[in-house]
Design a protein around this motif. Structure first.
Motif, mmCIF file in Angstrom:
data_model
loop_
_atom_site.group_PDB
_atom_site.id
_atom_site.type_symbol
_atom_site.label_atom_id
_atom_site.label_comp_id
_atom_site.label_asym_id
_atom_site.label_seq_id
_atom_site.Cartn_x
_atom_site.Cartn_y
_atom_site.Cartn_z
ATOM 1 N N GLU A 1 22.209 -10.855 -17.400
ATOM 2 C CA GLU A 1 21.938 -9.577 -16.997
ATOM 3 C C GLU A 1 23.155 -8.588 -17.281
ATOM 4 O O GLU A 1 24.230 -8.703 -17.132
ATOM 5 N N TRP B 1 18.457 -10.422 -7.670
ATOM 6 C CA TRP B 1 17.235 -9.659 -8.205
ATOM 7 C C TRP B 1 16.109 -9.548 -7.262
ATOM 8 O O TRP B 1 15.861 -10.386 -6.340
ATOM 9 N N LEU C 1 15.694 -3.981 -14.365
ATOM 10 C CA LEU C 1 16.010 -3.964 -12.622
ATOM 11 C C LEU C 1 15.774 -2.640 -12.070
ATOM 12 O O LEU C 1 16.529 -1.823 -12.671
#
Length: 377
Positions: free
Chosen positions: A311, A276, A369
């Motif tokens: 995620e 990330w 993201l």
């Protein structure tokens, strides 16, 4: 920059004065150009000195010279005033005041400049060249007002942008200090309370509790020093990454430290957390930290805490939940939830916090993201 501008203005005024003098000498003959040249030089000097003596004073002086030149030209039968050089200098003076002065002052100076141009037109009706001089003066006046107004708007936008940046910096610093101080000091307080109980029941084991307090205090000092160091480091321009190093062990370390003073934590981490961006990692870390701090401070009867990160489709989802008796009292009046929400929303995410249906408190949120990337489950 100001010196270069003044040099350019001086050159332009000198050229206009010289050109006007040549034109008047060729058409009127004699020394008729001298009064107009003198008026142009004096108003030009006021324009060049406007930053030293004050913009308003310079504008008043220039307008006075121009008005006197108009009256003198009418009485003595001289060429029309204000001449091109005087009009150019007045445009600079009016524009300079328009840029910085209060609105009433701007209106008064602009009206006075327009009046000088208008009176000059009426004092030479039918004279050859008077119309051209008046048109030039009017255009110069309008150009000065419009240019000054445009620069005024640009200055206002620049000041607003600077104020917004400073406000964001203050909020970032406030959030960071709140997160660091509240989290570590809460751990110290909880361990001190536990040490009091241990000292009464088993004084021999009190030393272990005091060692834990010392360790928590050392961690708090290190965290505060890290924040101060980052605030002093101009290269650390990404507030989202402050206080956090990327890597899966950061959340695990945070949870491990919490478990020393609080209930057990069921931790769920995705396999790609270490990939990330720093700003996302920093925001998630601070949300989890603040949520666990609230558990330690308010959910004293909680026996189980869940920290779940995942995620899916380039979106990070996080949840921190406990099974304590209700939510933190007065949580909506503090800065913790507000700070968490500001961090998350600044990155385009969402955050909600409230009591769980079965009891306890829960913090949920999402963070997108940036950019394309592989999908992780």
């Amino acid at each position: 920059m100001r010196l270069v501008g003044n040099i350019g203005l001086a050159v332009a005024l000198a050229a206009v004065v010289a050109g006007t003098a040549v034109a008047i000498a060729a058409s009127w003959g004699g020394a008729y150009f001298l009064p107009g040249a003198a008026a142009g030089i004096l108003t030009g000097a006021a324009a060049l000195l406007r930053h030293r003596g004050g913009r308003l004073r310079a504008a008043v002086a220039g307008l006075a010279v121009a008005a006197a030149a108009v009256v003198a030209a009418h009485v003595a039968g001289l060429p029309a005033e204000p001449g091109p050089a005087t009009a150019l200098a007045l445009a600079v003076l009016v524009g300079s005041v328009t840029r910085v002065a209060p609105v009433r002052t701007v209106a008064a100076v602009a009206a006075a400049g327009l009046a000088v141009v208008a009176v000059g037109a009426f004092t030479h009706p039918g004279w050859s060249g008077a119309f051209a001089v008046t048109v030039f003066g009017a255009l110069a006046w309008a150009g000065g007002v419009l240019t000054g107004g445009a620069l005024r708007l640009l200055d206002a936008r620049r000041l607003a942008a600077v104020a917004a940046v400073r406000r964001d910096e203050r909020l970032t610093i406030a959030r960071e200090l709140h997160d660091v101080v509240a989290h570590h000091v809460t751990g110290i307080v909880v361990q001190a309370q536990a040490a009091q109980l241990v000292a009464r029941k088993d004084p021999a084991k009190a030393g272990e509790s005091f060692a834990g307090i010392e360790a928590a205090g050392a961690e708090a000092l290190a965290a505060v020093r890290r924040v101060v160091g980052l605030l002093r480091d101009e290269e650390s321009a990404d507030p989202g990454a402050w206080g956090v190093a990327a890597g899966p062990e950061r959340i695990a370390d945070l949870v491990s430290r919490f478990e020393r003073v609080g209930p057990a934590v069921h931790l769920q981490l995705p396999p790609h957390e270490d990939q990330w961006p720093a700003e996302v990692t920093g925001a998630v870390h601070r949300v989890v930290q603040e949520s666990l701090t609230n558990v330690a401070r308010h959910a004293t009867h909680a026996s189980n805490v869940t920290v779940a990160l995942s995620e899916v489709d380039r979106t990070v989802t996080f949840r921190v939940a406990d099974d304590g008796a209700g939510g933190p009292p007065g949580v909506h009046s503090g800065y913790g939830i507000v700070g968490m929400r500001e961090r998350v929303e600044a990155l385009g995410g969402t955050l909600s916090a409230g009591p769980r249906p079965g009891g306890g408190w829960q913090v949920d949120g999402t963070l997108p993201l940036p950019g394309p990337g592989p999908v992780a489950g």
